[in-house]
Design an enzyme around this catalytic site. Sequence first.
Site, mmCIF file in Angstrom:
data_model
loop_
_atom_site.group_PDB
_atom_site.id
_atom_site.type_symbol
_atom_site.label_atom_id
_atom_site.label_comp_id
_atom_site.label_asym_id
_atom_site.label_seq_id
_atom_site.Cartn_x
_atom_site.Cartn_y
_atom_site.Cartn_z
ATOM 1 C CG ASP A 142 -1.772 1.224 1.333
ATOM 2 O OD1 ASP A 142 -2.424 1.564 0.333
ATOM 3 O OD2 ASP A 142 -1.777 1.868 2.402
ATOM 4 C CG ASP A 185 -1.183 8.515 2.394
ATOM 5 O OD1 ASP A 185 -0.111 8.828 2.937
ATOM 6 O OD2 ASP A 185 -2.185 9.240 2.416
ATOM 7 C CG ASP A 245 -1.752 2.380 6.408
ATOM 8 O OD1 ASP A 245 -2.049 1.959 5.267
ATOM 9 O OD2 ASP A 245 -2.192 3.452 6.869
ATOM 10 C CE LYS A 282 -5.364 -1.146 -0.869
ATOM 11 N NZ LYS A 282 -4.147 -0.493 -0.333
#
Length: 315
Positions: free
Chosen positions: A36, A38, A254, A229
Amino acid sequence: MTAQMSSSMKVGSKCVRLNGPLIKQLLDSVDSVLFDCDGVIWRGDQAIPGAPQVINLLKENGKRVFFVTNNSTKTRKMYADKMSSMGFDASEQEVFGTAYCCAMYLKTVCKLEGKVYLIGSNAMKQELEAVGIQQTGVGPDLITGKQNDWANVPLDPEVKAVVVGFDEHFSYMKLNRALQYLTQQECLFVGTNRDTRLPLEEGKAVPGTGCLLQAVETAAQRRAHTVGKPSNYMFHCVASQFGVEPGRCLMVGDRLDTDIMLGSNCGLKTLLTLTGVSTLADAEEHQKSGCTERQGMVPDYYVESIADILPALQG
């Protein structure tokens, strides 16, 4: 806080702190790594310290690296350019954002013949047009006429799908126009993702795409198919192009409900980094629950930062 939490976590097959020899063991067990963006390799416009070196060394060590993001406001090229400016070795072909994945889904799975009514960004328009799909709807759609006329708003007869992504111009008239298209049962309905909030710095947040999508679903009384996702399609999009084997792939993220859940859904190894949205306390709560779905949000491993694996790559 993290040290206290880690000691209280049940050490077993899930949620193990990744350090020491375990890092090399994990890396040796995978050929491909999905990141991922950010909160994992950057925050805003700043790279996470050590992240560019991690990405570049993984590649130097023969690993295939891909970037998977639910953000639909940028094209693949825009992401690749951003990463290059931060020192990442990244190509456009390695980026899988929801703008691109949505276009691929309509083109290859739905085999769409017709236009898209797009509630979304200019980047989504570009990705759709890159695969030969025309769209209408980008930009403001102001209220016109009287309320009694809104149900008869002009529609493009060539529109065969409604697509909802992030749209800063989302409005009542866009919601209404989407409803009118979706009353036609043959009209496809696709959303980029269901993230309801976009976290910002200093603990602030703004409404995410999921809010817009739920509004359209409520009005149309239909549920959209989402490609982002934790939908399996995002991994399928990568795997079908590059032959990625699920059992030899690591998902790094995250967010437990999107990144880690995607990995669980697709049979990937999962690694949570604590530089973004989800916390170790969140993972512990999911682990303690008896809910099967929540168990899918528990990562196999966690690190404070992706930079924690740097020493193993430099050795």
